[in-house]
Write a protein that holds these residues in place. Structure first.
Motif, PDB file in Angstrom:
ATOM      1  N   TRP A 113       0.792  -1.175  -0.021  1.00  0.00           N
ATOM      2  CA  TRP A 113       0.063  -0.004   0.142  1.00  0.00           C
ATOM      3  C   TRP A 113       0.995   1.262   0.012  1.00  0.00           C
ATOM      4  O   TRP A 113       0.916   1.936   0.910  1.00  0.00           O
ATOM      5  N   SER A 114       1.459   1.330  -1.066  1.00  0.00           N
ATOM      6  CA  SER A 114       2.497   2.638  -1.191  1.00  0.00           C
ATOM      7  C   SER A 114       2.726   2.956  -2.847  1.00  0.00           C
ATOM      8  O   SER A 114       2.024   2.083  -3.668  1.00  0.00           O
ATOM      9  N   TRP A 115       2.972   4.311  -2.768  1.00  0.00           N
ATOM     10  CA  TRP A 115       3.155   4.784  -4.394  1.00  0.00           C
ATOM     11  C   TRP A 115       4.758   4.854  -4.519  1.00  0.00           C
ATOM     12  O   TRP A 115       5.389   5.253  -3.575  1.00  0.00           O
ATOM     13  N   ASN A 116       5.088   4.238  -5.401  1.00  0.00           N
ATOM     14  CA  ASN A 116       6.678   4.341  -5.663  1.00  0.00           C
ATOM     15  C   ASN A 116       6.862   5.127  -7.053  1.00  0.00           C
ATOM     16  O   ASN A 116       6.065   5.106  -8.112  1.00  0.00           O
ATOM     17  N   PHE A 117       7.834   6.247  -7.100  1.00  0.00           N
ATOM     18  CA  PHE A 117       8.223   6.857  -8.152  1.00  0.00           C
ATOM     19  C   PHE A 117       9.608   6.670  -8.521  1.00  0.00           C
ATOM     20  O   PHE A 117      10.754   6.626  -7.723  1.00  0.00           O
ATOM     21  N   GLN A 118       9.820   6.653 -10.067  1.00  0.00           N
ATOM     22  CA  GLN A 118      11.147   6.780 -10.484  1.00  0.00           C
ATOM     23  C   GLN A 118      11.209   7.758 -11.398  1.00  0.00           C
ATOM     24  O   GLN A 118      10.415   8.066 -12.358  1.00  0.00           O
ATOM     25  N   TYR A 119      12.447   8.632 -11.280  1.00  0.00           N
ATOM     26  CA  TYR A 119      12.730   9.628 -11.928  1.00  0.00           C
ATOM     27  C   TYR A 119      13.737   9.261 -13.039  1.00  0.00           C
ATOM     28  O   TYR A 119      14.313   8.635 -13.099  1.00  0.00           O
ATOM     29  N   ALA A 120      13.975  10.374 -13.983  1.00  0.00           N
ATOM     30  CA  ALA A 120      14.612  10.184 -15.078  1.00  0.00           C
ATOM     31  C   ALA A 120      16.063   9.763 -14.688  1.00  0.00           C
ATOM     32  O   ALA A 120      16.690   8.868 -15.665  1.00  0.00           O
ATOM     33  N   ASN A 121      16.565  10.529 -13.889  1.00  0.00           N
ATOM     34  CA  ASN A 121      18.134  10.056 -13.371  1.00  0.00           C
ATOM     35  C   ASN A 121      18.178   9.189 -12.715  1.00  0.00           C
ATOM     36  O   ASN A 121      19.406   8.755 -12.354  1.00  0.00           O
ATOM     37  N   GLY A 122      17.230   8.126 -12.477  1.00  0.00           N
ATOM     38  CA  GLY A 122      17.364   6.860 -11.841  1.00  0.00           C
ATOM     39  C   GLY A 122      17.009   7.078 -10.449  1.00  0.00           C
ATOM     40  O   GLY A 122      16.881   6.029  -9.731  1.00  0.00           O
ATOM     41  N   LYS A 123      16.666   8.157  -9.861  1.00  0.00           N
ATOM     42  CA  LYS A 123      16.435   8.299  -8.463  1.00  0.00           C
ATOM     43  C   LYS A 123      14.946   7.817  -8.193  1.00  0.00           C
ATOM     44  O   LYS A 123      14.003   7.977  -9.196  1.00  0.00           O
ATOM     45  N   ARG A 124      14.778   7.162  -6.911  1.00  0.00           N
ATOM     46  CA  ARG A 124      13.596   6.847  -6.549  1.00  0.00           C
ATOM     47  C   ARG A 124      13.102   7.350  -5.396  1.00  0.00           C
ATOM     48  O   ARG A 124      13.852   7.545  -4.467  1.00  0.00           O
ATOM     49  N   THR A 125      11.694   7.481  -5.508  1.00  0.00           N
ATOM     50  CA  THR A 125      11.027   7.962  -3.871  1.00  0.00           C
ATOM     51  C   THR A 125       9.891   6.964  -3.500  1.00  0.00           C
ATOM     52  O   THR A 125       9.283   6.527  -4.685  1.00  0.00           O
ATOM     53  N   GLN A 126       9.464   6.931  -2.651  1.00  0.00           N
ATOM     54  CA  GLN A 126       8.160   6.274  -2.121  1.00  0.00           C
ATOM     55  C   GLN A 126       7.419   7.331  -1.232  1.00  0.00           C
ATOM     56  O   GLN A 126       8.195   8.154  -0.749  1.00  0.00           O
ATOM     57  N   ARG A 127       5.883   6.881  -1.696  1.00  0.00           N
ATOM     58  CA  ARG A 127       5.038   7.888  -1.184  1.00  0.00           C
ATOM     59  C   ARG A 127       5.206   9.221  -1.629  1.00  0.00           C
ATOM     60  O   ARG A 127       3.993   9.904  -2.010  1.00  0.00           O
ATOM     61  N   ASN A 128       6.063  10.026  -1.582  1.00  0.00           N
ATOM     62  CA  ASN A 128       5.927  11.254  -1.971  1.00  0.00           C
ATOM     63  C   ASN A 128       6.759  11.539  -3.256  1.00  0.00           C
ATOM     64  O   ASN A 128       7.834  10.997  -3.663  1.00  0.00           O
ATOM     65  N   ILE A 129       6.038  12.339  -4.226  1.00  0.00           N
ATOM     66  CA  ILE A 129       6.571  12.711  -5.599  1.00  0.00           C
ATOM     67  C   ILE A 129       7.054  13.996  -5.460  1.00  0.00           C
ATOM     68  O   ILE A 129       6.127  14.991  -5.059  1.00  0.00           O
ATOM     69  N   GLY A 229      22.361   6.091  -9.101  1.00  0.00           N
ATOM     70  CA  GLY A 229      23.627   6.439  -9.783  1.00  0.00           C
ATOM     71  C   GLY A 229      23.576   6.483 -11.242  1.00  0.00           C
ATOM     72  O   GLY A 229      24.429   6.913 -12.081  1.00  0.00           O
ATOM     73  N   LYS A 230      22.930   5.356 -11.858  1.00  0.00           N
ATOM     74  CA  LYS A 230      22.570   5.548 -13.301  1.00  0.00           C
ATOM     75  C   LYS A 230      20.999   6.193 -13.569  1.00  0.00           C
ATOM     76  O   LYS A 230      20.084   5.695 -12.902  1.00  0.00           O
ATOM     77  N   SER A 231      20.813   6.710 -14.764  1.00  0.00           N
ATOM     78  CA  SER A 231      19.764   7.298 -15.188  1.00  0.00           C
ATOM     79  C   SER A 231      18.785   6.157 -15.480  1.00  0.00           C
ATOM     80  O   SER A 231      19.281   4.964 -15.973  1.00  0.00           O
ATOM     81  N   LEU A 232      17.479   6.218 -15.711  1.00  0.00           N
ATOM     82  CA  LEU A 232      16.413   5.178 -16.140  1.00  0.00           C
ATOM     83  C   LEU A 232      17.015   4.865 -17.423  1.00  0.00           C
ATOM     84  O   LEU A 232      16.854   3.513 -17.643  1.00  0.00           O
ATOM     85  N   ILE A 233      17.319   5.600 -18.364  1.00  0.00           N
ATOM     86  CA  ILE A 233      17.679   5.132 -19.704  1.00  0.00           C
ATOM     87  C   ILE A 233      18.937   4.065 -19.684  1.00  0.00           C
ATOM     88  O   ILE A 233      19.011   3.017 -20.305  1.00  0.00           O
ATOM     89  N   GLU A 234      19.923   4.705 -18.830  1.00  0.00           N
ATOM     90  CA  GLU A 234      21.008   3.753 -18.646  1.00  0.00           C
ATOM     91  C   GLU A 234      20.799   2.284 -17.945  1.00  0.00           C
ATOM     92  O   GLU A 234      21.223   1.174 -18.471  1.00  0.00           O
ATOM     93  N   GLN A 235      19.864   2.327 -17.287  1.00  0.00           N
ATOM     94  CA  GLN A 235      19.323   1.085 -16.528  1.00  0.00           C
ATOM     95  C   GLN A 235      18.831   0.362 -17.633  1.00  0.00           C
ATOM     96  O   GLN A 235      19.234  -0.729 -17.695  1.00  0.00           O
ATOM     97  N   GLY A 236      17.905   0.943 -18.561  1.00  0.00           N
ATOM     98  CA  GLY A 236      17.426   0.299 -19.518  1.00  0.00           C
ATOM     99  C   GLY A 236      18.420  -0.210 -20.525  1.00  0.00           C
ATOM    100  O   GLY A 236      18.274  -1.551 -20.863  1.00  0.00           O
ATOM    101  N   ARG A 237      19.345   0.324 -20.686  1.00  0.00           N
ATOM    102  CA  ARG A 237      20.403   0.122 -21.895  1.00  0.00           C
ATOM    103  C   ARG A 237      21.079  -1.097 -21.137  1.00  0.00           C
ATOM    104  O   ARG A 237      21.355  -2.226 -21.806  1.00  0.00           O
ATOM    105  N   ASP A 238      21.451  -1.240 -19.731  1.00  0.00           N
ATOM    106  CA  ASP A 238      21.876  -2.361 -19.030  1.00  0.00           C
ATOM    107  C   ASP A 238      21.056  -3.626 -19.336  1.00  0.00           C
ATOM    108  O   ASP A 238      21.655  -4.807 -19.515  1.00  0.00           O
ATOM    109  N   LEU A 239      19.815  -3.472 -18.934  1.00  0.00           N
ATOM    110  CA  LEU A 239      18.768  -4.577 -19.165  1.00  0.00           C
ATOM    111  C   LEU A 239      18.752  -5.097 -20.698  1.00  0.00           C
ATOM    112  O   LEU A 239      18.962  -6.330 -20.938  1.00  0.00           O
ATOM    113  N   TYR A 240      19.047  -3.884 -21.697  1.00  0.00           N
ATOM    114  CA  TYR A 240      18.954  -4.559 -23.091  1.00  0.00           C
ATOM    115  C   TYR A 240      19.950  -5.314 -23.405  1.00  0.00           C
ATOM    116  O   TYR A 240      19.686  -6.403 -24.221  1.00  0.00           O
ATOM    117  N   SER A 241      21.090  -5.532 -22.695  1.00  0.00           N
ATOM    118  CA  SER A 241      22.064  -6.405 -23.013  1.00  0.00           C
ATOM    119  C   SER A 241      22.025  -7.426 -22.117  1.00  0.00           C
ATOM    120  O   SER A 241      21.996  -8.443 -22.602  1.00  0.00           O
TER     121      SER A 241
END
Lengths: 328, 534
Positions: A113-129, A229-241
């Motif tokens: 029962w929480s909200w999770n937020f992911q920002y472009a630079n890879g930062k995450r927060t819970q509850r607060n956006i 430490g990694k942006s969302l796009i970089e995380q995606g590129r890692d998964l892509y490989s």
């Protein structure tokens, strides 16, 4: 009496977007129309009750069967009124459903029962956006379990999040401050505790916050936020490989077994069943977890294995962000 | 059909003709079946009402007041499910409709008396399953059973939805019985346009019951299959679509709202005409608006789903169609008010409830405009504004209509008069309590308090306290009503044949009526509202 009515005529809430202000205007309009209709009906009724109260058992009453022109007149008048009302509400609604150009995008995942937020630079927060003020924001939202509904009263905006799909909200907040977030769709035991805050910050402050700079330098470990430490796009590129997407899908337009990801996002494609779709976040997500559901013409169903269960919502969001970044 | 009324001595009635428990359990008499429905549904109204009082008590203060979050979630679910499926859907058609429909058209019984009794036992079977499910873990999904939560909830959702499936058959068969009865068993001279408007309303309701109820039946079966066999219809984890469930559910449950309200509207037409001694204003307009509402009711289900993720085009169409409901509804309200013009208005208890209906239903209808307007609904959806709106329509509308009808026909059904003084006291108490309880909830919802919340933020505390006080006023009103109505059965004065000066056929036979309803088949020459000097 008038003071009471005035206090009822619009929400007692901050209105921090143009949509919120416009909703309040429509609300007030319907409120006053309702007050007039209510007085017309109930006032007349009350007047009749006093005026025509039974005086004796032998009261004479007139024989009136009805008056068709009145019925027709009221029907036409009401038709015009409610269609006008529809139109006004529709225009504002469609406006709120249209994404702005180059919005700042944040991924939202609801879970019991929480909200999770992911920002472009890879930062995450819970509850607060956290968002920058006066900036077009687009939320790309999903749920990892049951239905939830992301509701910010100060924005007058609400959208159900549905597991397995992406839903969107677009807005721009015009006043810095902290505003309540509720879950508005019943989601089980702690539904009423699934709360959070929308934190609207000045642009420079938001930049500091996002990069853990300035006065936010030390809060990364403490306040429930975490920087990867990694942006969302970089995380995606890692998964892509690492998930071997790259074996069949190139990122530079080279043809392989599957479609290249280069300039894929936003493209209109014809499917094997003749239907056409536009490649959006939901389509990419569907194609990863259920690859045979909508196959583009020229490719063979059954070639790609499903990645259902192998990628969580955060990873799917990162992959989608990566694929989007390859289209400009 | 029972065809032996002339064998009975003058002065007996359908209560005294036969005695003993067996004569009730196996009765084919529509009046006895109606009374059994009335007793059963009112019992469930009492149960659902107690749950409502507990829900309000828990919400009196923020945080835990009397129960845990888990218990609270079950309480509001059961309050909704019991009130909707066990009380408000069956109460007017199955209880008052069964008792009155054959008498009002001058028939001896419904077209299929055995089927009628079967409907009652199917209802009882479904209700028993529902009660069993409460014992076996209850449900915490809300009465709407939204997927995928309802697939995954550990409570006994399968059993309670299956009970809804069973009770659906009762509703379908009753509707079918009434349609055939109205078409085939009207007394000589009783044309469609000489029928009381209550029957037009029951007729429109019966059409919806027959056409819409199968859809909830299929939906609940799919839900039960998904829960027990793991076949994915609605849970994305199993490859299903959760929003599809909402479409199925509301395809029935929106028309069902009109199953609930239309019969009450029919009662209001009767009561206002009789207690104003006036011909109903716009008979045909009221009759046709019932049919129009029944038709449109099938085309508006998506207005429950403006923020569900359905397409903008769907939301647009559903918003337009929903707006159209305002027209036949307003026509009715205007016609009822106009009926009182130059009347001879008698403020007896049934009329007090009819006036309460007009007051509250007008608010219920007007607040529907806010919710039908797309942009405003995005804000108000799933808040207390919606809770207040449907209580104004369902309780302020249907229940006030039911109470008007119950007090209006009580002398006919029981043969006894109740205390007019206490009737008045309880009506005023319920009316005031209702507004205290639910006006405050409009404000709470407008200011963003979501529904189905066990706990709430401090800014919502004051009005929640007010709302809880209101619920006690409503409770006291109903307590008084229970006492004077039950008391009237033994101590009430004997009711005359026609205590209110009604012109419809039920007032031409004794109170309570004999088993075959009439000593001789009535011949109808006049309309039901022939009051006044031509």
């Amino acid at each position: 009496m008038l003071g009471l009515l005035l206090s009822w005529s619009k929400p007692n809430l901050p209105a921090v977007s143009s949509f919120a202000t416009n909703v309040d205007t429509i609300y007030a309009f319907i409120f006053w129309v309702s007050v007039i209709c209510f007085i017309a009906i109930v006032g007349t009724m009350t007047y009749f009750v006093f005026k025509y109260r039974r005086k004796s058992e032998n009261d004479k009453t007139p024989y009136i069967e009805g008056h068709t022109p009145t019925e027709v007149g009221i029907s036409i008048g009401l038709f015009v009124l409610v269609m006008g009302l529809f139109y006004w509400g529709w225009v504002e609604y469609m406006h709120s459903r249209t994404s702005p150009m180059n919005p700042y995008e944040i991924n939202v995942v609801g879970q019991q029962w929480s909200w999770n937020f992911q920002y472009a630079n890879g930062k995450r927060t819970q509850r607060n956006i956290h968002i920058p003020v006066n900036t077009p924001i687009r939320l790309i939202m999903t749920s990892s379990d049951v239905l939830h509904s992301f509701y910010v009263p100060a924005l007058r905006l609400k959208q159900d999040v549905v597991p397995g799909t992406y839903q969107y909200l677009a807005f721009s907040a015009n006043t810095p401050g902290e505003y309540d977030i509720f879950c508005a769709e019943f989601c089980g035991l702690d539904h009423s505790a699934m709360l959070g805050k929308l934190v609207v910050m000045e642009a420079e402050e938001f930049a500091d916050w996002q990069d853990d700079m300035g006065k936010y330098a030390k809060t990364a470990a403490a306040g429930g936020t975490q920087a990867s430490g990694k942006s969302l796009i970089e995380q995606g590129r890692d998964l892509y490989s690492s998930k071997t997407c790259s074996a069949c899908h190139s990122d530079d337009g080279t043809p392989r077994v599957g479609p290249s990801f280069k300039d894929l996002f936003g493209k209109t494609e014809e499917l094997t069943d003749g239907a056409t779709i536009t490649v959006d976040e939901t389509y990419i997500r569907d194609s990863i977890v259920d690859p045979n559901k909508q196959v583009v013409k020229g490719f063979v169903a059954g070639t790609m294995p499903t990645f259902k269960g192998q990628l969580n919502d955060d990873e799917l969001n990162a992959l989608v962000a990566f694929i989007k970044s390859l289209s400009k | 059909m029972s065809d032996h009324h002339d064998a009975h001595p003058v002065g007996t009635n359908f209560y005294t003709d036969q005695r003993g428990l067996k004569s009730w359990l196996f009765t084919l008499d529509h009046k006895r079946i109606g009374m059994m429905y009335l007793a059963t549904t009112m019992l469930f109204f009492f149960v659902g009402g107690l749950m409502a009082l507990l829900v309000r008590l828990e919400l009196m203060t923020p945080g835990q007041t009397i129960v845990s979050a888990g218990t609270y979630n079950k309480l509001f679910t059961l309050h909704g499910a019991v009130m909707i499926f066990l009380f408000i859907i069956p109460v007017i058609p199955a209880a008052l409709g069964n008792f009155l429909l054959p008498i009002m058209i001058g028939a001896k019984d419904v077209a299929f008396p055995r089927l009628n009794l079967a409907s009652y036992y199917i209802f009882i079977g479904g209700a028993a399953l529902a009660l069993l499910s409460i014992v076996l873990g209850s449900a915490d999904t809300g009465w709407t059973f939204y997927t995928p939560y309802s697939i995954r909830s550990a409570t006994s959702v399968a059993l309670i939805t299956f009970s809804v499936f069973i009770m659906g058959f009762s509703s379908i068969l009753t509707g079918l019985n009434f349609i055939v009865t109205i078409h085939k068993l009207r007394a000589p001279g009783m044309t469609f346009y000489k029928m009381p408007l209550f029957l037009w309303a029951i007729y429109a309701t019966a059409i919806i019951q027959v056409l819409a109820t199968p859809v909830i039946g299929i939906t609940t079966v799919l839900l039960v299959i998904e829960r027990t066999l793991g076949i994915g219809f609605f849970d994305p984890k199993l490859g299903g679509d959760p929003v599809l469930f909402q479409h199925f559910f509301w395809f029935y449950s929106h028309p069902a709202v009109y199953i609930m309200i239309l019969p009450a509207m029919g009662i209001i037409s009767e009561v206002i005409a009789v207690f104003s001694r006036k011909h109903i204003f716009g008979y045909k307009a009221i009759a046709y608006s019932s049919l129009a509402i029944a038709l449109i009711s099938f085309l508006v289900w998506g207005h429950h789903m403006f923020v569900s993720g359905q397409s903008e085009l769907s939301s647009t169409l559903f918003s337009v169609l929903t707006m159209l409901v305002a027209i036949p509804t307003a026509i009715k309200v205007v016609n009822w008010t106009a009926t009182m013009y130059k009347g001879s208005i008698d403020l007896k208890t049934p009329m007090l409830y009819a006036l309460a209906f007009l007051f509250l239903f007008t608010i219920g209808g007007l607040t529907g405009l806010f919710l039908a307007t797309l942009a405003v609904d995005v804000h108000l959806h799933d808040t207390y504004f919606v809770v207040a709106h449907f209580h104004y329509v369902m309780m302020g509308g249907t229940v006030m209509g039911l109470l008007a009808g119950l007090h209006y026909w009580w002398p006919k059904m029981t043969g006894r008069m109740y205390s007019e003084k206490w009737g008045c006291v309880s009506a005023v108490l319920i009316f005031l309590g209702f507004n205290v309880t639910f006006l405050s909830q409009f404000v709470l919802g407008r200011d963003g308090m979501p529904r189905r919340y066990y706990d709430y933020l401090p800014q919502y505390a004051n009005l929640n306290m007010v709302s809880t006080f209101g619920s006690w006023m409503i409770g006291s009103g109903f307590l008084i009503m229970t006492i004077y109505l039950l008391g009237s059965l033994s101590r009430g004065a004997k009711a005359p044949t026609n205590p209110w000066g009604g012109k419809t056929l039920e007032w031409m036979t004794s109170s309570p009526p004999p088993t075959g309803n009439f000593e001789t088949v009535p011949h109808v020459t006049e309309g039901p509202y022939e009051y006044g000097v031509k």
